[in-house]
Design a protein around this motif. Structure first.
Motif, PDB file in Angstrom:
ATOM      1  N   GLY A 169       0.920  -1.258   0.056  1.00 40.05           N
ATOM      2  CA  GLY A 169      -0.060   0.009  -0.059  1.00 40.05           C
ATOM      3  C   GLY A 169       0.866   1.246  -0.012  1.00 40.05           C
ATOM      4  O   GLY A 169       2.098   1.076  -0.067  1.00 40.05           O
ATOM      5  N   THR A 170       0.070   2.452   0.110  1.00 36.73           N
ATOM      6  CA  THR A 170       1.052   3.552   0.025  1.00 36.73           C
ATOM      7  C   THR A 170       0.189   4.546   0.742  1.00 36.73           C
ATOM      8  O   THR A 170      -1.165   4.594   1.221  1.00 36.73           O
ATOM      9  CB  THR A 170       0.925   4.156  -1.520  1.00 36.73           C
ATOM     10  N   GLY A 171       1.059   5.731   1.490  1.00 36.45           N
ATOM     11  CA  GLY A 171       0.362   6.573   2.064  1.00 36.45           C
ATOM     12  C   GLY A 171       0.980   8.126   1.661  1.00 36.45           C
ATOM     13  O   GLY A 171       2.211   8.040   1.366  1.00 36.45           O
ATOM     14  N   ALA A 172      -0.035   9.161   1.670  1.00 36.78           N
ATOM     15  CA  ALA A 172       0.588  10.290   1.176  1.00 36.78           C
ATOM     16  C   ALA A 172       1.063  10.430  -0.054  1.00 36.78           C
ATOM     17  O   ALA A 172       2.409  10.810  -0.115  1.00 36.78           O
ATOM     18  CB  ALA A 172       1.384  10.993   2.402  1.00 36.78           C
ATOM     19  N   GLY A 173       0.243  10.424  -1.003  1.00 35.33           N
ATOM     20  CA  GLY A 173       0.710  10.474  -2.460  1.00 35.33           C
ATOM     21  C   GLY A 173      -0.018  11.704  -3.103  1.00 35.33           C
ATOM     22  O   GLY A 173      -1.082  11.748  -2.840  1.00 35.33           O
ATOM     23  N   THR A 174       0.886  12.123  -4.032  1.00 36.35           N
ATOM     24  CA  THR A 174       0.324  13.500  -4.977  1.00 36.35           C
ATOM     25  C   THR A 174       0.989  13.309  -5.979  1.00 36.35           C
ATOM     26  O   THR A 174       1.989  12.756  -6.357  1.00 36.35           O
ATOM     27  CB  THR A 174       0.813  14.923  -4.159  1.00 36.35           C
ATOM     28  N   LYS A 175       0.307  13.975  -7.190  1.00 32.83           N
ATOM     29  CA  LYS A 175       0.611  14.121  -8.389  1.00 32.83           C
ATOM     30  C   LYS A 175       0.270  15.433  -8.925  1.00 32.83           C
ATOM     31  O   LYS A 175      -0.843  15.978  -8.718  1.00 32.83           O
ATOM     32  CB  LYS A 175       0.191  12.983  -9.285  1.00 32.83           C
TER      33      LYS A 175
END
Length: 244
Positions: A231-237
């Motif tokens: 999983g992932t936490g705190a993602g931005t694009k």
């Protein structure tokens, strides 16, 4: 849009607080938490989730994401922002009118009181290096020259498959993490990741650089014990582009 420029700017930004998928001892896809997306016309958006808990595996008190985009008249730029707290993933794009790429910075991104296996993790971010690599074009030039960026981008995951300048196909994967210090029995540091016995691997500050676009994932995990998944936490694009 500048009176002298008939082109339209299409904004692009998205952010999320957390997402994950478990494959052992059960199959379960956790829906994306606190997701925000910016429409092509710009504007503002935010999302929040509180007191999230999934069985005994994942829990956090609060997750928040925010996206914003608009035209700044005084210097004729199109500005885009994507933010996630408390692992703070922040990407800010300033795209001058007529420029091929916007300048995208992650300044403001940070880890607050990060602990792995109960131990405090001290993280130094590589501000000096990435301050000079605001565009994909700048990253490409730095990669060809060698030096610090080449070292962290040619084999970011330590697989041994080294990428050469001739093999680069429009994308760089690297990390904004310069150094990790943790005093915890059994926990091993490798580049921007930590291996925790009986748990798996945790990757920090992964940055994906594409032409006119950057994606920053502050935390990614790969479970590798009796529980399997990722999983992932705190993602931005973010970024956008002119049309035509």
């Amino acid at each position: 849009m500048s009176p002298k420029d008939a082109r339209t700017f299409h904004f692009h930004a998205c952010a999320h607080a957390f997402s994950a998928n478990f494959t052992r001892p059960f199959h379960h896809q956790i829906d994306i938490q606190a997701q925000s997306a910016l429409p092509v016309v710009g504007g503002h958006g935010h999302a929040r989730v509180e007191t999230f808990e999934f069985r005994d595996f994942i829990h956090f008190k609060k997750g928040y994401s925010h996206v914003s985009g608009g035209h700044q008249v005084d210097d004729d730029t199109h500005n885009t922002l994507a933010t996630v707290d408390r692992l703070v993933s922040r990407l800010y794009s300033k795209h001058p009118a007529g420029a091929r790429e916007g300048n995208i910075t992650w300044v403001g991104s940070k880890f607050e009181n990060l602990r792995i296996a109960g131990c405090e993790v001290h993280i130094e971010l590589n501000h000096a290096l990435f301050h000079e690599l605001l565009t994909y074009e700048a990253a490409g030039s730095a990669f060809k020259k060698g030096g610090d960026f080449r070292k962290i981008a040619e084999d970011p995951l330590g697989t041994g498959d080294v990428v050469k300048p001739a093999d680069v196909d429009g994308v760089f994967l690297c990390s904004i993490v310069k150094n990790i210090k943790v005093d915890c029995p059994g926990v091993k540091v490798d580049r921007h990741s930590l291996h925790v016995p009986g748990f798996g691997k945790v990757f920090l500050g992964e940055l994906l650089i594409k032409p006119s676009e950057k994606t920053l994932t502050m935390l990614r995990f790969e479970l590798g014990s009796t529980t399997s998944g990722g999983g992932t936490g705190a993602g931005t694009k973010t970024n956008g582009s002119h049309y035509p």
